[in-house]
Motif scaffolding. Structure first.
Motif, PDB file in Angstrom:
ATOM      1  N   MET A 289       1.068  -1.146   0.093  1.00  0.00           N
ATOM      2  CA  MET A 289      -0.056  -0.162   0.149  1.00  0.00           C
ATOM      3  C   MET A 289       1.033   1.319   0.016  1.00  0.00           C
ATOM      4  O   MET A 289       0.569   2.377  -0.478  1.00  0.00           O
ATOM      5  CB  MET A 289      -0.999   0.055   1.328  1.00  0.00           C
ATOM      6  CG  MET A 289      -2.199  -1.039   1.364  1.00  0.00           C
ATOM      7  SD  MET A 289      -2.940  -1.224   2.809  1.00  0.00           S
ATOM      8  CE  MET A 289      -3.677  -2.648   2.708  1.00  0.00           C
ATOM      9  N   LEU A 290       2.195   1.131   0.145  1.00  0.00           N
ATOM     10  CA  LEU A 290       2.930   2.493   0.476  1.00  0.00           C
ATOM     11  C   LEU A 290       3.648   2.628  -0.769  1.00  0.00           C
ATOM     12  O   LEU A 290       4.075   1.685  -1.705  1.00  0.00           O
ATOM     13  CB  LEU A 290       4.033   1.985   1.403  1.00  0.00           C
ATOM     14  CG  LEU A 290       3.580   1.784   2.797  1.00  0.00           C
ATOM     15  CD1 LEU A 290       4.600   1.186   4.025  1.00  0.00           C
ATOM     16  CD2 LEU A 290       2.595   2.880   3.556  1.00  0.00           C
ATOM     17  N   ASN A 291       4.010   3.850  -0.907  1.00  0.00           N
ATOM     18  CA  ASN A 291       5.052   4.263  -2.065  1.00  0.00           C
ATOM     19  C   ASN A 291       6.291   3.741  -1.992  1.00  0.00           C
ATOM     20  O   ASN A 291       6.691   3.471  -0.880  1.00  0.00           O
ATOM     21  CB  ASN A 291       4.955   5.674  -2.362  1.00  0.00           C
ATOM     22  CG  ASN A 291       3.855   6.452  -2.549  1.00  0.00           C
ATOM     23  OD1 ASN A 291       3.139   5.813  -3.337  1.00  0.00           O
ATOM     24  ND2 ASN A 291       3.550   7.647  -2.040  1.00  0.00           N
ATOM     25  N   PRO A 292       6.910   3.278  -2.921  1.00  0.00           N
ATOM     26  CA  PRO A 292       8.098   2.609  -2.861  1.00  0.00           C
ATOM     27  C   PRO A 292       9.276   3.371  -2.263  1.00  0.00           C
ATOM     28  O   PRO A 292       9.188   4.775  -2.431  1.00  0.00           O
ATOM     29  CB  PRO A 292       8.623   2.445  -4.396  1.00  0.00           C
ATOM     30  CG  PRO A 292       7.482   1.963  -5.039  1.00  0.00           C
ATOM     31  CD  PRO A 292       6.465   3.176  -4.266  1.00  0.00           C
ATOM     32  N   GLY A 293      10.159   3.042  -1.225  1.00  0.00           N
ATOM     33  CA  GLY A 293      10.956   4.083  -0.504  1.00  0.00           C
ATOM     34  C   GLY A 293      10.588   4.607   0.559  1.00  0.00           C
ATOM     35  O   GLY A 293      11.353   4.913   1.506  1.00  0.00           O
ATOM     36  N   THR A 294       9.089   4.252   0.846  1.00  0.00           N
ATOM     37  CA  THR A 294       8.586   4.646   2.187  1.00  0.00           C
ATOM     38  C   THR A 294       9.111   3.807   3.310  1.00  0.00           C
ATOM     39  O   THR A 294       9.056   2.531   3.044  1.00  0.00           O
ATOM     40  CB  THR A 294       7.061   4.624   2.350  1.00  0.00           C
ATOM     41  OG1 THR A 294       6.494   5.344   1.392  1.00  0.00           O
ATOM     42  CG2 THR A 294       6.425   5.130   3.686  1.00  0.00           C
ATOM     43  N   LYS A 295       9.506   4.248   4.468  1.00  0.00           N
ATOM     44  CA  LYS A 295      10.052   3.403   5.485  1.00  0.00           C
ATOM     45  C   LYS A 295       9.287   2.962   6.391  1.00  0.00           C
ATOM     46  O   LYS A 295       8.156   3.818   6.552  1.00  0.00           O
ATOM     47  CB  LYS A 295      11.212   4.143   6.188  1.00  0.00           C
ATOM     48  CG  LYS A 295      12.676   4.320   5.346  1.00  0.00           C
ATOM     49  CD  LYS A 295      13.919   4.941   6.179  1.00  0.00           C
ATOM     50  CE  LYS A 295      14.928   4.944   5.140  1.00  0.00           C
ATOM     51  NZ  LYS A 295      16.197   5.336   6.210  1.00  0.00           N
ATOM     52  N   MET A 296       9.498   1.996   7.098  1.00  0.00           N
ATOM     53  CA  MET A 296       8.406   1.395   8.002  1.00  0.00           C
ATOM     54  C   MET A 296       9.147   1.076   9.514  1.00  0.00           C
ATOM     55  O   MET A 296      10.058   0.515   9.596  1.00  0.00           O
ATOM     56  CB  MET A 296       7.979   0.027   7.512  1.00  0.00           C
ATOM     57  CG  MET A 296       6.679  -0.652   8.195  1.00  0.00           C
ATOM     58  SD  MET A 296       6.312  -1.994   7.375  1.00  0.00           S
ATOM     59  CE  MET A 296       5.278  -1.548   6.192  1.00  0.00           C
TER      60      MET A 296
END
Length: 563
Positions: A470-477
């Motif tokens: 669901m997240l944009n590529p590169g979004t950290k978690m």
């Protein structure tokens, strides 16, 4: 989609012993224990080494089956099957295969055939997940890749399907010819080659040749050029325009580079949710096929991050005396041992590493060469203790440099198991089926009392990847593992999250984070409720405080100046 009983008789070249009513044939059955008790089911009475399907005709008839294929007329009492349609054939398995091959050729959809020594099921299941948005897919259930499993799989093909994915496994010379006719793939994937079932072939090269017979009808054959024997055979025996190679060398259609956070396929970079070599190789077969199908980069990337784990035979279980068990009691071969030891390393627990290992059967290697390889593997993986079971491995105990105990059979080990004091250990239990190591696992596993909370780590990994998708590529978690991971087991969950490359962990208090550090968790960890008098301890363990007010910010700045 169905066939008539008379059509089945014609296709299988059988003799109708008794005909009562023309029922459609919709289900093909070979196992009386899981039968669909319907008039549209057709049961094949197969005479096997240990079971004979003819023994169950009366019972199945009483439960509602009305159509049968038999191969021994003497074992059929027509008076007990008065309303049944009965077809006599020379060989029930051959008849099953002929019927499936006839059914397959009613369809002209793209069909993927997968073979190799390992990973057929994983590649098939991942392809199913990755390609389901684009196709209506029919696939082999579970690991249905045998002389019986393949025809049962192919029989599932229906007019609404737009893609088929089937796996094919063989253990003897000539077996693939039957499966190739049934599957008739338009696209082939050769996963890898190893020693499993080597006893059925005169050489490894012949084993490759036999498996490659699956691809006689294929328009494309996908393979890893780094598997030199496989690549050499395919390139010598198939037209170059059919071959789709990938690998590390420049002389491939798809040049592969493994990067820190992903893989590059001919310059196209993909983030991946795992890092072990086996998973990367399996995924690359899938990615290359998707690129060959002209699927764009972004959809491939999104689907990779959403891949669900495929439950395999390796299981991590809680054991007695503060131990953990890796249960791999399904089979035993050198390639499988490599995978199991790699899985063992990934647990990264500060525990003694113990391997309980049986004789390896039917590998095609001389016993000296085989156990020399095993000894080297165990040494390279820094195994602390080997517990070996079986006469053959015992004869080669001089090859093992680490501490080792040898037992002639499983019973002898079970008698002395309690005296071995296997405390605070990570145990890999790996044995050939005939040694029945599940008895060892039962003794070593933690006993269950009353209410038990079972944490499915596969489900946790799946949920993690759903959020990633669901997240944009590169979004950290950042993942919260406070309060003993909400009762789930903090370091077990943290190890899984670290393996799946989350960016941060978060806990409530420093002592929770320190416990994770002491269990080999190296990810950045944020402490949500830091106390100024614990800043020194947090600095020692490389922990990051949440600075939630100006007051605590000032205290932290002053601490930093003095440190």
């Amino acid at each position: 989609m169905s066939a008539s009983f008379r059509q089945i008789a014609t296709v299988s070249k059988g003799e109708i012993l008794q005909f009562r009513t023309e029922h459609a044939v919709e289900q093909l059955l070979t196992d009386s224990r899981v039968a669909v008790f319907s008039e549209t089911a057709l049961f094949f009475a197969i005479s096997g080494k240990t079971h004979d399907g003819h023994r169950f005709l009366k019972d199945l008839y009483e439960k509602g089956i009305r159509q049968f294929v038999v191969e021994n007329e003497k074992l059929v009492d027509l008076s007990l099957l008065p309303e049944a349609n009965i077809l006599l054939v020379k060989n029930a398995v051959t008849a099953l295969q002929d019927i499936a091959a006839w059914h397959r050729h009613l369809f002209s959809i793209p069909t993927i055939g997968i073979t190799g020594s390992n990973a057929k099921t994983i590649v098939k299941e991942w392809l199913f997940q990755l390609l389901s948005p684009d196709f209506s897919i029919v696939k082999s259930p579970k690991s249905y890749n045998s002389q019986i499993g393949v025809p049962l799989s192919v029989w599932q093909m229906r007019p609404e399907n737009t893609l088929a994915i089937f796996e094919a496994g063989v253990s003897q010379m000539g077996e693939m010819d039957n499966l190739a006719t049934i599957i008739s793939p338009t696209i082939g994937i050769f996963t890898n080659i190893g020693p499993a079932h080597a006893e059925g072939f005169p050489s490894l090269k012949e084993k490759i040749a036999q498996k490659a017979r699956l691809f006689s009808t294929a328009e494309k054959i996908i393979y890893c050029k780094d598997h030199i024997l496989v690549a050499s055979y395919l390139e010598e025996n198939f037209p170059s325009q059919k071959l789709v190679s990938w690998g590390n060398s420049e002389a491939t259609k798809y040049k592969i580079e493994v990067e820190k956070d992903g893989i590059s396929v001919s310059g196209k970079t993909f983030q991946i949710p795992f890092r072990d070599a086996a998973s990367i190789e399996n995924l690359l077969h899938c990615v290359v096929l998707m690129l060959e199908l002209q699927i764009e980069h972004q959809p491939i990337q999104n689907r990779i991050l959403g891949l669900a784990n495929i439950p395999m035979r390796l299981e991590l279980k809680a054991g007695r005396h503060n131990c953990y068990l890796i249960d791999d009691t399904y089979n035993n071969d050198p390639e499988g041992l490599k995978i199991a030891l790699q899985f063992m390393q990934q647990q990264d627990m500060k525990r003694r590493k113990v391997v309980i290992l049986s004789d390896m059967l039917e590998t095609g290697l001389s016993s000296h060469v085989l156990y020399e390889q095993v000894a080297t593997l165990l040494k390279d993986k820094n195994i602390d203790l080997l517990i070996a079971v079986g006469p053959e491995i015992g004869e080669h105990q001089h090859l093992f440099s680490q501490k080792a105990l040898f037992y002639p059979n499983t019973e002898a080990l079970l008698e002395q198991l309690s005296g071995l004091h296997l405390h605070d250990s990570l145990l890999l239990v790996k044995g050939a089926r005939m040694f029945r190591f599940e008895r060892l696992v039962q003794e070593l596993a933690q006993k269950i009392h009353r209410t038990v909370l079972e944490i499915n780590l596969n489900a946790l990994a799946h949920n993690l990847n759903v959020f990633r998708q669901m997240l944009n590529p590169g979004t950290k978690m950042m993942v919260m593992v406070k309060a003993f991971a909400y009762g789930s087991g903090s370091h077990e969950v943290a190890h899984l999250l670290q393996y799946h490359k989350v960016d941060y962990l978060a806990v409530a208090y420093p002592d929770e984070a320190i416990e994770l550090r002491e269990n080999n968790i190296t990810l950045p960890i944020m402490v949500m409720n830091p106390s100024p008098d614990e800043f020194d301890k947090m600095a020692k363990y490389n922990l990051e405080p949440e600075l939630y007010s100006f007051e605590i910010l000032k205290v932290f700045i002053e601490f930093s100046r003095q440190s």
